[in-house]
Design a protein around this motif. Structure first.
Motif, PDB file in Angstrom:
ATOM      1  N   GLN A 372       0.842  -1.196   0.000  1.00 49.42           N
ATOM      2  CA  GLN A 372       0.000   0.000   0.000  1.00 49.42           C
ATOM      3  C   GLN A 372       0.888   1.261   0.000  1.00 49.42           C
ATOM      4  N   GLY A 373       0.588   2.194  -0.895  1.00 50.53           N
ATOM      5  CA  GLY A 373       1.483   3.313  -1.147  1.00 50.53           C
ATOM      6  C   GLY A 373       1.837   4.160   0.064  1.00 50.53           C
ATOM      7  N   ARG A 374       0.839   4.669   0.775  1.00 50.19           N
ATOM      8  CA  ARG A 374       1.120   5.561   1.907  1.00 50.19           C
ATOM      9  C   ARG A 374       1.826   4.796   3.022  1.00 50.19           C
ATOM     10  N   ALA A 375       1.452   3.541   3.235  1.00 52.26           N
ATOM     11  CA  ALA A 375       2.110   2.727   4.248  1.00 52.26           C
ATOM     12  C   ALA A 375       3.586   2.525   3.907  1.00 52.26           C
ATOM     13  N   ARG A 376       3.894   2.293   2.629  1.00 52.92           N
ATOM     14  CA  ARG A 376       5.281   2.134   2.211  1.00 52.92           C
ATOM     15  C   ARG A 376       6.052   3.428   2.394  1.00 52.92           C
ATOM     16  N   ALA A 377       5.418   4.560   2.123  1.00 50.30           N
ATOM     17  CA  ALA A 377       6.100   5.849   2.257  1.00 50.30           C
ATOM     18  C   ALA A 377       6.562   6.084   3.690  1.00 50.30           C
ATOM     19  N   GLY A 378       5.779   5.620   4.648  1.00 51.68           N
ATOM     20  CA  GLY A 378       6.118   5.812   6.057  1.00 51.68           C
ATOM     21  C   GLY A 378       6.806   4.632   6.693  1.00 51.68           C
ATOM     22  N   GLN A 379       7.179   3.622   5.888  1.00 52.66           N
ATOM     23  CA  GLN A 379       7.758   2.380   6.399  1.00 52.66           C
ATOM     24  C   GLN A 379       6.864   1.740   7.462  1.00 52.66           C
ATOM     25  N   ARG A 380       5.577   1.744   7.166  1.00 51.99           N
ATOM     26  CA  ARG A 380       4.576   1.148   8.044  1.00 51.99           C
ATOM     27  C   ARG A 380       3.810   0.066   7.284  1.00 51.99           C
ATOM     28  N   ASN A 381       4.422  -0.465   6.245  1.00 48.08           N
ATOM     29  CA  ASN A 381       3.710  -1.339   5.319  1.00 48.08           C
ATOM     30  C   ASN A 381       3.711  -2.791   5.770  1.00 48.08           C
ATOM     31  N   GLN A 382       2.999  -3.043   6.852  1.00 49.77           N
ATOM     32  CA  GLN A 382       2.724  -4.406   7.278  1.00 49.77           C
ATOM     33  C   GLN A 382       1.332  -4.442   7.893  1.00 49.77           C
ATOM     34  N   GLY A 383       0.724  -5.612   7.833  1.00 49.52           N
ATOM     35  CA  GLY A 383      -0.600  -5.766   8.434  1.00 49.52           C
ATOM     36  C   GLY A 383      -1.651  -6.146   7.410  1.00 49.52           C
ATOM     37  N   ARG A 384      -2.832  -6.435   7.934  1.00 53.95           N
ATOM     38  CA  ARG A 384      -3.932  -6.915   7.087  1.00 53.95           C
ATOM     39  C   ARG A 384      -5.259  -6.423   7.645  1.00 53.95           C
ATOM     40  N   LEU A 385      -6.187  -6.150   6.738  1.00 52.27           N
ATOM     41  CA  LEU A 385      -7.550  -5.760   7.109  1.00 52.27           C
ATOM     42  C   LEU A 385      -8.521  -6.683   6.392  1.00 52.27           C
ATOM     43  N   ALA A 386      -9.500  -7.180   7.123  1.00 49.85           N
ATOM     44  CA  ALA A 386     -10.556  -8.004   6.536  1.00 49.85           C
ATOM     45  C   ALA A 386     -11.906  -7.444   6.958  1.00 49.85           C
ATOM     46  N   LEU A 387     -12.793  -7.273   6.012  1.00 50.96           N
ATOM     47  CA  LEU A 387     -14.149  -6.804   6.337  1.00 50.96           C
ATOM     48  C   LEU A 387     -15.163  -7.825   5.835  1.00 50.96           C
ATOM     49  N   TYR A 388     -16.302  -7.856   6.510  1.00 52.81           N
ATOM     50  CA  TYR A 388     -17.310  -8.892   6.268  1.00 52.81           C
ATOM     51  C   TYR A 388     -18.632  -8.224   5.872  1.00 52.81           C
ATOM     52  N   ALA A 389     -19.159  -8.650   4.734  1.00 49.73           N
ATOM     53  CA  ALA A 389     -20.379  -8.041   4.204  1.00 49.73           C
ATOM     54  C   ALA A 389     -21.439  -9.108   3.959  1.00 49.73           C
ATOM     55  N   ASP A 390     -22.669  -8.761   4.282  1.00 54.62           N
ATOM     56  CA  ASP A 390     -23.795  -9.662   4.042  1.00 54.62           C
ATOM     57  C   ASP A 390     -23.923  -9.936   2.548  1.00 54.62           C
ATOM     58  N   ARG A 391     -23.983 -11.193   2.205  1.00 55.25           N
ATOM     59  CA  ARG A 391     -23.992 -11.563   0.786  1.00 55.25           C
ATOM     60  C   ARG A 391     -25.256 -11.087   0.075  1.00 55.25           C
ATOM     61  N   ALA A 392     -26.358 -11.041   0.765  1.00 55.49           N
ATOM     62  CA  ALA A 392     -27.630 -10.698   0.118  1.00 55.49           C
ATOM     63  C   ALA A 392     -27.669  -9.241  -0.337  1.00 55.49           C
ATOM     64  N   GLY A 393     -27.218  -8.316   0.489  1.00 54.75           N
ATOM     65  CA  GLY A 393     -27.340  -6.907   0.129  1.00 54.75           C
ATOM     66  C   GLY A 393     -26.071  -6.098   0.235  1.00 54.75           C
TER      67      GLY A 393
END
Length: 471
Positions: A372-393
């Motif tokens: 991720q660009g901004r994370a790399r610029a600050g040498q903070r480029n580690q980690g993961r995000l996961a989001l969960y969405a209802d399949r119907a809507g």
């Protein structure tokens, strides 16, 4: 002192003070009884001193990025732990003083003493029987120290004693890697303490998503010796304390116990309410109203073992204070779930967790911050995000993350969950370049591709351009 009150609040922590703020709008005839230190758990031994320590640790840790930025001389820096702690305590004491002023201002309506329930409308305080229309129980909690660890006396620390230390270690074990243990283990390691951390389970810091948890484990393992998936046992040995966990044996000088907190219920007399008590010693209560059974008794804050977070304790207190003297007890809609752990990267769980969605039809969108660009610029480029969405809507149900800027991303996601927004709604918001929120957009796009509702392209559904510098 009158013997008949409109309300008696037992405990002057966050929940108790929030209850008082509501009671004062309705009556002057109330009493606050506090047993033990004033100043709230958060200000004295919790949120605030721990964050002060973490800020010092992260400031020192940034030296590792200096050379990459073209800044020389970082190798000459060193931590001075005895100098770190006076600042932690000084600012901590300032925060405590601010909360103590609230009880001091109550004058005779606030007393120090031991309270015991004699009935739903009667409390014994310092040997005196006091009658009341309503009772708010906000007695808080305390750190758990296993009984078998008592033999190690001063070598076992808790958050109640950690911040009073002039020196730590040099070898420290942190047993328990929930939110508090994970934060403090990493912070102390970054301040030069040789930390070995132990967790009975593989999932850490309140996470349940395996991929997000793996990102956290990777981050922690860079700073300390990490042992997960097995219980830890302690034994005295020459030169310190030996800790055995799984197939490892580690000798340390001190142990930080971070294995949980226990509600302060000892001698409170909850059995006099005439209701069955659960395994924690608590009577049945409704978390939406904080009411115990159908009595004019309310339970608020960490003592309820529901949501041991300051903002939730404050909400509990406000609800209890409003209901205590109301003509009719009301149930209130509680806020969307939000918990944050101040590791680096920061950890958060928003709304429904990964495991809580078991059996529900949902899709996951995720992003790895390595590119991720901004994370790399600050040498903070580690980690993961996961989001969960209802399949119907496509409605956003929750998220788990271990990511740079996680505390801010979590608040944005928390608002989205609270407002019932969909993945498509969030993709319609403006996102500036370059910011960490572009990483969130990547996860949203990932989720949108997986949802069956493939809408016609518009500005909310633009595809990625394909270059890291633009994403």
């Amino acid at each position: 002192m009158p013997h008949q009150y409109d309300a008696i609040v037992i405990g002057a922590g966050t929940a108790g003070l929030a209850a008082v703020s509501e009671l004062k709008k309705r009556s002057d005839n109330f009493l606050v009884v506090n047993d033990g230190p004033y100043g709230t758990t958060c200000a004295r031994v919790g949120c605030m001193p721990s964050k002060l320590l973490i800020e010092a640790a992260n400031a020192y840790h940034r030296r590792h990025s200096f050379a990459e930025f073209g800044i020389r001389g970082g190798d000459a820096l060193r931590p001075d732990f005895p100098a770190v702690m006076p600042r932690v305590r000084a600012l901590r004491d300032d925060f405590v003083a601010g909360t103590v002023k609230l009880t001091d201002a109550l004058g005779a309506r606030s007393i120090a003493g031991r309270a015991r329930l004699l009935a739903p409308d009667c409390v014994e305080v310092n040997g005196e029987r006091l009658h009341t229309r309503a009772i708010v129980i906000a007695t808080g909690s305390r750190p758990v120290v296993p009984k078998e660890w008592a033999a190690f006396a001063g070598r076992v620390l808790t958050t109640d004693t950690l911040f009073e230390q002039e020196r730590i270690g040099p070898r420290l074990a942190v047993v328990g890697l929930g939110p508090l243990g994970a934060e403090l283990a990493q912070a102390l390691a970054r301040l030069g303490v040789e930390v070995s951390a132990f967790a009975r389970k593989d999932l850490l810091a309140g996470l349940s998503d395996p991929q997000v948890n793996a990102a956290l484990q990777c981050a922690l393992a860079a700073d300390l010796r990490l042992h997960t998936g097995a219980p830890a046992t302690l034994e005295a040995t020459e030169g310190g304390i030996a800790i055995t966990s799984g197939g490892t044996r580690t000798v340390v000088d001190q142990v930080l116990a971070a294995v949980g907190r226990r509600p302060n219920l000892d001698g409170l007399g909850l059995e006099t309410l005439g209701l069955p008590l659960d395994e924690h010693g608590l009577p049945p209560f409704d978390p939406r109203s904080t009411q115990v059974g159908n009595l004019r008794v309310f339970i608020a804050g960490d003592v309820d073992q529901q949501r041991p977070l300051l903002h939730e304790a404050a909400d509990d207190g406000h609800v209890a204070g409003m209901n205590a003297l109301a003509d009719e007890v009301r149930c209130y809609q509680r806020r969307a779930g939000l918990s944050i752990v101040f590791t680096d990267p920061e950890v958060a769980v928003v709304g429904q967790s990964f495991t809580s969605l078991n059996g529900r039809d949902f899709e996951t969108g995720s992003v790895d911050f390595a590119r991720q660009g901004r994370a790399r610029a600050g040498q903070r480029n580690q980690g993961r995000l996961a989001l969960y969405a209802d399949r119907a809507g496509g409605k956003l149900l929750g998220a788990e993350l271990c990511a740079p800027g996680g505390e801010h991303l979590a608040h944005l996601l928390g608002l989205a969950v609270a407002r019932g927004l969909t993945v498509h709604d969030l993709l319609a918001m403006p996102i500036y370049h370059p910011v960490l929120e572009e990483g969130l957009r990547t996860a949203l796009r990932d989720a949108a591709r997986r949802l069956p509702d493939r809408r016609p392209s518009d500005l909310a559904h633009c595809a990625p351009i394909g270059a890291a510098a633009l994403e």
